[in-house]
Design a protein around this motif. Structure first.
Motif, PDB file in Angstrom:
ATOM      1  N   UNK A  97       0.878  -1.142   0.060  1.00 48.06           N
ATOM      2  CA  UNK A  97       0.258   0.005   0.095  1.00 48.06           C
ATOM      3  C   UNK A  97       0.673   1.098  -0.070  1.00 48.06           C
ATOM      4  N   UNK A  98       0.771   1.886  -0.959  1.00 44.77           N
ATOM      5  CA  UNK A  98       1.514   3.274  -1.163  1.00 44.77           C
ATOM      6  C   UNK A  98       0.592   4.429  -0.693  1.00 44.77           C
ATOM      7  N   UNK A  99       0.974   4.913   0.704  1.00 44.92           N
ATOM      8  CA  UNK A  99       0.166   5.752   1.226  1.00 44.92           C
ATOM      9  C   UNK A  99       0.676   7.116   0.834  1.00 44.92           C
ATOM     10  N   UNK A 100      -0.243   8.151   0.830  1.00 40.55           N
ATOM     11  CA  UNK A 100      -0.284   9.586   0.311  1.00 40.55           C
ATOM     12  C   UNK A 100      -0.506  10.431   1.479  1.00 40.55           C
ATOM     13  N   UNK A 101       0.448  11.028   2.245  1.00 37.58           N
ATOM     14  CA  UNK A 101       0.474  12.080   3.271  1.00 37.58           C
ATOM     15  C   UNK A 101      -0.757  11.769   4.219  1.00 37.58           C
ATOM     16  N   UNK A 102      -0.742  10.867   5.085  1.00 39.73           N
ATOM     17  CA  UNK A 102      -1.552  10.516   6.076  1.00 39.73           C
ATOM     18  C   UNK A 102      -1.578  11.528   7.265  1.00 39.73           C
ATOM     19  N   UNK A 103      -2.884  11.865   7.384  1.00 41.60           N
ATOM     20  CA  UNK A 103      -2.604  13.080   8.582  1.00 41.60           C
ATOM     21  C   UNK A 103      -3.929  12.701   9.463  1.00 41.60           C
ATOM     22  N   UNK A 121       3.473  -5.283 -16.334  1.00 35.25           N
ATOM     23  CA  UNK A 121       2.616  -4.488 -15.412  1.00 35.25           C
ATOM     24  C   UNK A 121       3.107  -4.359 -14.169  1.00 35.25           C
ATOM     25  N   UNK A 122       3.688  -3.174 -13.715  1.00 34.28           N
ATOM     26  CA  UNK A 122       4.410  -3.312 -12.402  1.00 34.28           C
ATOM     27  C   UNK A 122       3.462  -3.651 -11.168  1.00 34.28           C
ATOM     28  N   UNK A 123       2.173  -3.313 -11.295  1.00 35.48           N
ATOM     29  CA  UNK A 123       1.536  -3.464  -9.710  1.00 35.48           C
ATOM     30  C   UNK A 123       1.017  -4.848  -9.453  1.00 35.48           C
ATOM     31  N   UNK A 124       0.878  -5.759 -10.456  1.00 38.67           N
ATOM     32  CA  UNK A 124       0.363  -6.957 -10.452  1.00 38.67           C
ATOM     33  C   UNK A 124       1.353  -8.052 -10.934  1.00 38.67           C
ATOM     34  N   UNK A 125       0.913  -9.301 -11.143  1.00 36.29           N
ATOM     35  CA  UNK A 125       2.130 -10.282 -11.242  1.00 36.29           C
ATOM     36  C   UNK A 125       1.440 -11.638 -11.812  1.00 36.29           C
ATOM     37  N   UNK A 126       1.921 -12.651 -12.268  1.00 39.81           N
ATOM     38  CA  UNK A 126       1.719 -13.743 -12.143  1.00 39.81           C
ATOM     39  C   UNK A 126       1.817 -14.489 -10.933  1.00 39.81           C
ATOM     40  N   UNK A 138       0.789 -14.198  -6.628  1.00 37.58           N
ATOM     41  CA  UNK A 138      -0.383 -13.431  -5.926  1.00 37.58           C
ATOM     42  C   UNK A 138       0.379 -12.414  -5.154  1.00 37.58           C
ATOM     43  N   UNK A 139       0.391 -11.205  -5.968  1.00 34.96           N
ATOM     44  CA  UNK A 139       1.007  -9.881  -5.543  1.00 34.96           C
ATOM     45  C   UNK A 139       0.366  -8.619  -6.228  1.00 34.96           C
ATOM     46  N   UNK A 140       0.094  -7.641  -5.432  1.00 35.94           N
ATOM     47  CA  UNK A 140      -0.789  -6.505  -5.758  1.00 35.94           C
ATOM     48  C   UNK A 140      -0.111  -5.310  -4.918  1.00 35.94           C
ATOM     49  N   UNK A 141      -0.050  -4.150  -5.773  1.00 34.76           N
ATOM     50  CA  UNK A 141       0.368  -2.745  -5.347  1.00 34.76           C
ATOM     51  C   UNK A 141      -0.974  -1.823  -5.394  1.00 34.76           C
ATOM     52  N   UNK A 142      -1.377  -1.087  -4.545  1.00 32.03           N
ATOM     53  CA  UNK A 142      -2.086   0.019  -4.469  1.00 32.03           C
ATOM     54  C   UNK A 142      -1.581   1.254  -3.999  1.00 32.03           C
TER      55      UNK A 142
END
Length: 339
Positions: free
Chosen positions: A177-183, A248-253, A255-259
């Motif tokens: 999980x790529x978090x964006x400026x959490x406050x 595609x960088x955010x998934x794969x063959x 079990x991997x995922x980026x959000x």
């Protein structure tokens, strides 16, 4: 179900643990309680968590492999949410070894434990910092992130690569999980919204870098937690359409995922400061400075895959979220609760 939350005394870990406990989960919290910022704040968070019968805390450094393994063995962990890390872009310029210790060695031990103790899902914190020198916005998980501009960002990119390796080799479902400026309330004192609030109230100058020409995709803590909870029981599957010739960088063959988890609505820094001034009822004294090494001018999250896969978008406006934070700050700090 026993869920391991590393960094449980931290900002996001505290809020996540609270929500998990409210939903009936048993939470095993781990934190080394380092002194990167005021440890008293971390202890106050823990006091609230330890009121729950289903919360068990261990003061452990993730780099201690034996102690980490003992928790996995004793507690039959099924889901791991790894939020422990050495945070901070600017601090990484002065104390780089702490980032290798916590973010690389520590994460390695988590991956190994997930491998040997049959964990069903590993969710881990990455960061919007991985987008580094990229100038195309909004930042998309389909973008290349090969040009970090701080060691902190490089360690987070490394975590994503390490997780993919373990997903591929050992079939461990991993979600980054790529978090964006959490406050929000109970936040980190090193973050700008926190230090600006303190300095405006105390009449001190606030340091505004790049002469105010910056934007951030501020994301309220409750939206971050909701996103994590929706992903909790939705581990990634192998992407059967993943193309090795055009990867595609955010998934794969595997079990991997980026959000990305961000508000999908960047706000200019000076607008942010004006909102704070209005909420506090006091004008800020501003010192304009050039861009700091390791900083980026803008962050902006493309959350298309988050919307498509789990039907979720953050909903809290900056005015609302900062209002909650300022209310908390006044109650917590102005009553000297950190004495």
């Amino acid at each position: 179900m026993n869920i391991l939350v590393t960094g449980a005394a931290g900002f996001i870990g505290f809020h996540l643990s609270k929500r998990l406990l409210a939903q009936g989960y048993h939470v095993i919290g781990v934190d080394n309680l380092n002194e990167y910022y005021d440890i008293r704040l971390k202890k106050e968070r823990l006091k609230l968590l330890e009121k729950h019968n289903h919360f068990k805390f261990f003061k452990i450094d993730l780099a201690n492999q034996d102690l980490i393994n003992s928790i996995f063995e004793e507690k039959a962990i099924k889901i791991v949410i790894n939020l422990a890390a050495q945070a901070g872009v600017r601090y990484s310029l002065h104390n780089p070894h702490s980032y290798v210790h916590s973010n690389l060695f520590g994460f390695m031990n988590i991956l190994e434990a997930c491998r040997h103790y049959q964990v069903e899902h590993l969710i881990y914190a990455s960061s919007s910092s991985v987008y580094g020198a990229n100038s195309k916005v909004p930042f998309s998980t389909t973008d290349s992130v090969d040009h970090p501009v701080s060691l902190y960002a490089a360690t987070k990119k490394s975590n994503e690569l390490m997780a993919h390796t373990y997903s591929h080799l050992f079939n461990i479902p991993t979600t980054g999980l790529r978090f964006f400026t959490v406050y929000g309330p109970w936040g980190r004192p090193d973050m700008a919204y926190y230090s600006f609030t303190r300095d405006i109230m105390e009449g001190n100058k606030i340091k505004v870098f790049n002469y105010g020409d910056m934007s951030r995709d501020f994301t309220y803590i409750d939206d971050i937690i909701e996103g994590i909870l929706r992903l909790l029981n939705n581990p990634p599957q192998s992407n059967s359409e993943w193309d090795k010739e055009n990867p595609e960088p955010s998934s794969s063959n595997a079990p991997y995922k980026i959000y990305n988890i961000g508000n999908n609505n960047p706000v200019k820094l000076m607008v942010f400061i004006h909102i704070l001034e209005k909420l506090i009822g006091k004008k800020a004294k501003v010192e304009f400075l050039p861009m700091q090494p390791g900083d980026v001018k803008e962050t902006y999250a493309d959350i298309t895959d988050l919307q498509e896969n789990i039907g979720f978008s953050p909903t809290t406006t900056l005015e609302t979220g900062l209002g909650y934070f300022v209310d908390w700050y006044k109650k917590f700090h102005l009553k000297d609760q950190l004495k």
